[in-house]
Write a protein that holds these residues in place. Sequence first.
Motif, PDB file in Angstrom:
ATOM      1  N   ARG A  27       0.906  -1.261   0.110  1.00 13.83           N
ATOM      2  CA  ARG A  27       0.122   0.013   0.031  1.00 13.83           C
ATOM      3  C   ARG A  27       0.958   1.276  -0.054  1.00 13.83           C
ATOM      4  NH1 ARG A  27      -1.002   3.596   3.707  1.00 13.83           N
ATOM      5  NH2 ARG A  27      -0.067   2.323   5.322  1.00 13.83           N
ATOM      6  N   ASN A  28       1.783   1.193   0.997  1.00 12.36           N
ATOM      7  CA  ASN A  28       2.639   2.398   0.872  1.00 12.36           C
ATOM      8  C   ASN A  28       4.117   2.397   0.520  1.00 12.36           C
ATOM      9  OD1 ASN A  28       3.231   0.896   3.161  1.00 12.36           O
ATOM     10  ND2 ASN A  28       3.185   2.863   4.933  1.00 12.36           N
ATOM     11  N   TYR A  29       4.450   0.963   0.037  1.00 15.79           N
ATOM     12  CA  TYR A  29       6.093   0.889  -0.413  1.00 15.79           C
ATOM     13  C   TYR A  29       5.968   0.058  -1.555  1.00 15.79           C
ATOM     14  CZ  TYR A  29       6.758  -3.453   1.958  1.00 15.79           C
ATOM     15  OH  TYR A  29       6.945  -4.497   2.389  1.00 15.79           O
ATOM     16  N   ALA A  30       7.198  -0.095  -2.211  1.00 17.88           N
ATOM     17  CA  ALA A  30       7.358  -1.003  -3.250  1.00 17.88           C
ATOM     18  C   ALA A  30       8.846  -1.299  -2.937  1.00 17.88           C
ATOM     19  CB  ALA A  30       7.158  -0.576  -4.706  1.00 17.88           C
ATOM     20  N   PHE A  31       9.384  -2.528  -3.033  1.00 15.82           N
ATOM     21  CA  PHE A  31      10.467  -3.063  -3.325  1.00 15.82           C
ATOM     22  C   PHE A  31      10.869  -4.091  -4.523  1.00 15.82           C
ATOM     23  CE2 PHE A  31      13.770  -6.383  -2.223  1.00 15.82           C
ATOM     24  CZ  PHE A  31      14.984  -5.564  -1.700  1.00 15.82           C
ATOM     25  N   LEU A  32      11.633  -3.330  -5.253  1.00 14.28           N
ATOM     26  CA  LEU A  32      11.903  -3.867  -6.662  1.00 14.28           C
ATOM     27  C   LEU A  32      13.138  -4.335  -6.962  1.00 14.28           C
ATOM     28  CD1 LEU A  32       9.664  -1.368  -8.569  1.00 14.28           C
ATOM     29  CD2 LEU A  32       8.809  -3.390  -7.564  1.00 14.28           C
ATOM     30  N   PRO A  33      13.673  -5.624  -7.097  1.00 18.04           N
ATOM     31  CA  PRO A  33      14.845  -5.973  -7.335  1.00 18.04           C
ATOM     32  C   PRO A  33      14.832  -6.051  -8.870  1.00 18.04           C
ATOM     33  CG  PRO A  33      13.397  -8.037  -6.650  1.00 18.04           C
ATOM     34  CD  PRO A  33      12.609  -6.814  -6.458  1.00 18.04           C
ATOM     35  N   PRO A  34      16.213  -5.900  -9.622  1.00 19.56           N
ATOM     36  CA  PRO A  34      16.198  -5.712 -11.013  1.00 19.56           C
ATOM     37  C   PRO A  34      15.631  -6.851 -11.895  1.00 19.56           C
ATOM     38  CG  PRO A  34      18.234  -5.974  -9.974  1.00 19.56           C
ATOM     39  CD  PRO A  34      17.455  -5.817  -9.045  1.00 19.56           C
ATOM     40  N   GLU A 205       8.288  11.556   0.783  1.00 17.69           N
ATOM     41  CA  GLU A 205       8.174  10.186  -0.259  1.00 17.69           C
ATOM     42  C   GLU A 205       9.730  10.182  -0.590  1.00 17.69           C
ATOM     43  OE1 GLU A 205       6.062   9.380  -3.343  1.00 17.69           O
ATOM     44  OE2 GLU A 205       5.913  11.334  -4.556  1.00 17.69           O
ATOM     45  N   HIS A 206       9.940   8.868  -1.298  1.00 19.35           N
ATOM     46  CA  HIS A 206      11.479   8.636  -1.348  1.00 19.35           C
ATOM     47  C   HIS A 206      11.493   7.712  -2.579  1.00 19.35           C
ATOM     48  CE1 HIS A 206      13.217  10.559   2.135  1.00 19.35           C
ATOM     49  NE2 HIS A 206      12.681   9.473   2.962  1.00 19.35           N
ATOM     50  N   GLY A 207      12.523   7.851  -3.331  1.00 19.70           N
ATOM     51  CA  GLY A 207      12.894   6.985  -4.380  1.00 19.70           C
ATOM     52  C   GLY A 207      14.400   6.554  -4.150  1.00 19.70           C
ATOM     53  N   LEU A 208      14.645   5.229  -3.923  1.00 18.37           N
ATOM     54  CA  LEU A 208      15.800   4.816  -3.336  1.00 18.37           C
ATOM     55  C   LEU A 208      16.452   3.497  -4.219  1.00 18.37           C
ATOM     56  CD1 LEU A 208      16.936   3.782   0.380  1.00 18.37           C
ATOM     57  CD2 LEU A 208      17.513   2.481  -1.574  1.00 18.37           C
ATOM     58  N   TYR A 209      17.741   4.140  -4.728  1.00 21.60           N
ATOM     59  CA  TYR A 209      18.469   3.144  -5.643  1.00 21.60           C
ATOM     60  C   TYR A 209      19.868   2.685  -5.109  1.00 21.60           C
ATOM     61  CZ  TYR A 209      20.565   0.958  -9.781  1.00 21.60           C
ATOM     62  OH  TYR A 209      20.804   0.262 -10.757  1.00 21.60           O
ATOM     63  N   MET A 210      20.019   1.440  -4.750  1.00 27.57           N
ATOM     64  CA  MET A 210      21.202   0.815  -4.071  1.00 27.57           C
ATOM     65  C   MET A 210      22.317   1.193  -4.799  1.00 27.57           C
ATOM     66  SD  MET A 210      21.793  -0.084  -0.936  1.00 27.57           S
ATOM     67  CE  MET A 210      23.048  -1.062   0.158  1.00 27.57           C
ATOM     68  N   LEU A 211      23.386   1.800  -4.368  1.00 25.10           N
ATOM     69  CA  LEU A 211      24.526   2.013  -5.292  1.00 25.10           C
ATOM     70  C   LEU A 211      25.826   0.982  -4.780  1.00 25.10           C
ATOM     71  CD1 LEU A 211      24.526   5.868  -5.244  1.00 25.10           C
ATOM     72  CD2 LEU A 211      24.133   4.431  -7.122  1.00 25.10           C
ATOM     73  N   GLU A 212      25.997   0.796  -3.474  1.00 28.13           N
ATOM     74  CA  GLU A 212      27.106   0.229  -3.137  1.00 28.13           C
ATOM     75  C   GLU A 212      26.805  -0.680  -1.830  1.00 28.13           C
ATOM     76  OE1 GLU A 212      29.766   3.128  -2.247  1.00 28.13           O
ATOM     77  OE2 GLU A 212      29.758   3.898  -4.250  1.00 28.13           O
ATOM     78  N   GLY A 213      27.190  -1.926  -1.551  1.00 24.88           N
ATOM     79  CA  GLY A 213      27.227  -2.324  -0.267  1.00 24.88           C
ATOM     80  C   GLY A 213      25.817  -3.269  -0.316  1.00 24.88           C
ATOM     81  N   TRP A 223      11.214  -6.391   7.131  1.00 25.97           N
ATOM     82  CA  TRP A 223      12.473  -6.272   6.883  1.00 25.97           C
ATOM     83  C   TRP A 223      12.710  -6.855   5.477  1.00 25.97           C
ATOM     84  CZ3 TRP A 223      15.822  -2.963   9.276  1.00 25.97           C
ATOM     85  CH2 TRP A 223      15.417  -2.692  10.576  1.00 25.97           C
ATOM     86  N   HIS A 224      13.396  -6.102   4.626  1.00 23.53           N
ATOM     87  CA  HIS A 224      13.911  -6.653   3.439  1.00 23.53           C
ATOM     88  C   HIS A 224      15.558  -6.566   2.994  1.00 23.53           C
ATOM     89  CE1 HIS A 224       9.843  -6.721   1.798  1.00 23.53           C
ATOM     90  NE2 HIS A 224       9.607  -5.444   2.488  1.00 23.53           N
ATOM     91  N   GLU A 225      16.036  -7.594   2.618  1.00 23.40           N
ATOM     92  CA  GLU A 225      17.620  -7.621   2.334  1.00 23.40           C
ATOM     93  C   GLU A 225      17.624  -6.748   1.026  1.00 23.40           C
ATOM     94  OE1 GLU A 225      20.114 -11.226   2.999  1.00 23.40           O
ATOM     95  OE2 GLU A 225      18.026 -12.077   2.565  1.00 23.40           O
ATOM     96  N   ILE A 226      18.638  -5.870   1.076  1.00 28.47           N
ATOM     97  CA  ILE A 226      18.881  -4.947  -0.300  1.00 28.47           C
ATOM     98  C   ILE A 226      19.980  -5.036  -0.606  1.00 28.47           C
ATOM     99  CG2 ILE A 226      19.107  -3.049   1.373  1.00 28.47           C
ATOM    100  CD1 ILE A 226      17.935  -1.164  -0.862  1.00 28.47           C
ATOM    101  N   TRP A 227      20.250  -5.056  -2.131  1.00 29.41           N
ATOM    102  CA  TRP A 227      21.759  -5.182  -2.705  1.00 29.41           C
ATOM    103  C   TRP A 227      21.767  -4.241  -3.655  1.00 29.41           C
ATOM    104  CZ3 TRP A 227      19.718 -10.498  -2.854  1.00 29.41           C
ATOM    105  CH2 TRP A 227      20.068 -11.225  -1.511  1.00 29.41           C
ATOM    106  N   VAL A 228      23.086  -4.051  -4.386  1.00 27.73           N
ATOM    107  CA  VAL A 228      23.332  -3.281  -5.413  1.00 27.73           C
ATOM    108  C   VAL A 228      22.404  -3.365  -6.402  1.00 27.73           C
ATOM    109  CG1 VAL A 228      24.991  -2.392  -7.241  1.00 27.73           C
ATOM    110  CG2 VAL A 228      25.482  -2.896  -4.647  1.00 27.73           C
ATOM    111  N   GLU A 229      21.898  -2.275  -7.000  1.00 29.11           N
ATOM    112  CA  GLU A 229      20.630  -2.279  -8.091  1.00 29.11           C
ATOM    113  C   GLU A 229      19.265  -2.458  -7.741  1.00 29.11           C
ATOM    114  OE1 GLU A 229      21.853  -4.941 -11.147  1.00 29.11           O
ATOM    115  OE2 GLU A 229      23.441  -3.852 -11.807  1.00 29.11           O
ATOM    116  N   ASP A 230      19.140  -2.785  -6.405  1.00 30.38           N
ATOM    117  CA  ASP A 230      17.760  -2.906  -5.950  1.00 30.38           C
ATOM    118  C   ASP A 230      17.157  -1.441  -5.699  1.00 30.38           C
ATOM    119  OD1 ASP A 230      17.694  -5.600  -5.885  1.00 30.38           O
ATOM    120  OD2 ASP A 230      18.240  -5.550  -3.591  1.00 30.38           O
ATOM    121  N   ALA A 250      28.085   0.998   2.709  1.00 30.70           N
ATOM    122  CA  ALA A 250      26.960   0.892   1.896  1.00 30.70           C
ATOM    123  C   ALA A 250      26.273   2.162   1.580  1.00 30.70           C
ATOM    124  CB  ALA A 250      25.576   0.070   2.603  1.00 30.70           C
ATOM    125  N   ALA A 251      25.741   2.357   0.310  1.00 32.96           N
ATOM    126  CA  ALA A 251      25.567   3.840   0.104  1.00 32.96           C
ATOM    127  C   ALA A 251      24.436   3.736  -1.107  1.00 32.96           C
ATOM    128  CB  ALA A 251      26.554   4.326  -0.940  1.00 32.96           C
TER     129      ALA A 251
END
Length: 264
Positions: A27-34, A205-213, A223-230, A250-251
């Motif tokens: 409803r209020n977030y999306a987690f999208l692996p590439p 609101e945020h748009g977040l793209y994992m760059l490092e770590g 809780w979600h595991e997050i990696w580069v390109e997520d 991590a960045a």
Amino acid sequence: MHPRSLPTGPGRVLPGAIGHNRGVVSRNYAFLPPEGVLPSRLPNFEATAVRFLAAPALGAGFAQALLEIAPGGGSRQPCADTVQTFLYAVGGSAVLTVDGYPRMAFTPGGYAYVPPGCAFSLRNDADSTAKVLVLRKPYEAIDLPPPEPIVSHRSQVPRTNHLGMEGRAWQHLLPVGDMRFDMEMNILIFSPGVCFPAVETHIMEHGLYMLEGQGIYLLDTDWHEIWVEDFIWMGPFCPQQFYPTGYGEAAYLLYKNVNREIAF
């Protein structure tokens, strides 16, 4: 082991082949692996795949996408309209042209802010694919002129310790506190074991793209595991917190909307 590096072979079922996927749309977030984001095309770009990460159809007030520009590809003609654009290079090498600036190599860490009405173009003259993050948002005008274009590189932006705490730093890619801007684009950097002091719940609101770590990210109650390109979209008032879990820094690149009155 990272699921994208799992071995394949006869008798091996690929990750996701029977519906297993880290992706979540709530409803209020999306987690999208590439691996789950399918490519599309844009009429003004040739030899370019676009992978949409956020859009109004999701509930976001902005659109964000990853452009994968093949050699010889890019924009057919300069892009210019009433929507502001932020560009961030994450792979390969492209050539960026923005009104008022000379053509420049757009390599990882390079970024540009293109205000409404200003033209830009991207071309790939190299022999490998260039990857560029693009964020577009209607500009919320006030009684100030819109900002000027900005073309720079992450290496030119100083780190600022967050709340004076070592191991948690910001890089502000756009001027903070300049009321002409209705958004911020920041890179947040975490040393191993350093996290935010509290779960945040706020109106931006945020748009977040994992760059490092890598790390684990709290979104709402999960809780979600997050990696580069997520990629993560967080709607307003979504509870959130990040904790790095790798051995190095991590960045992530983070958009948020700021500096404007609440709409009724």
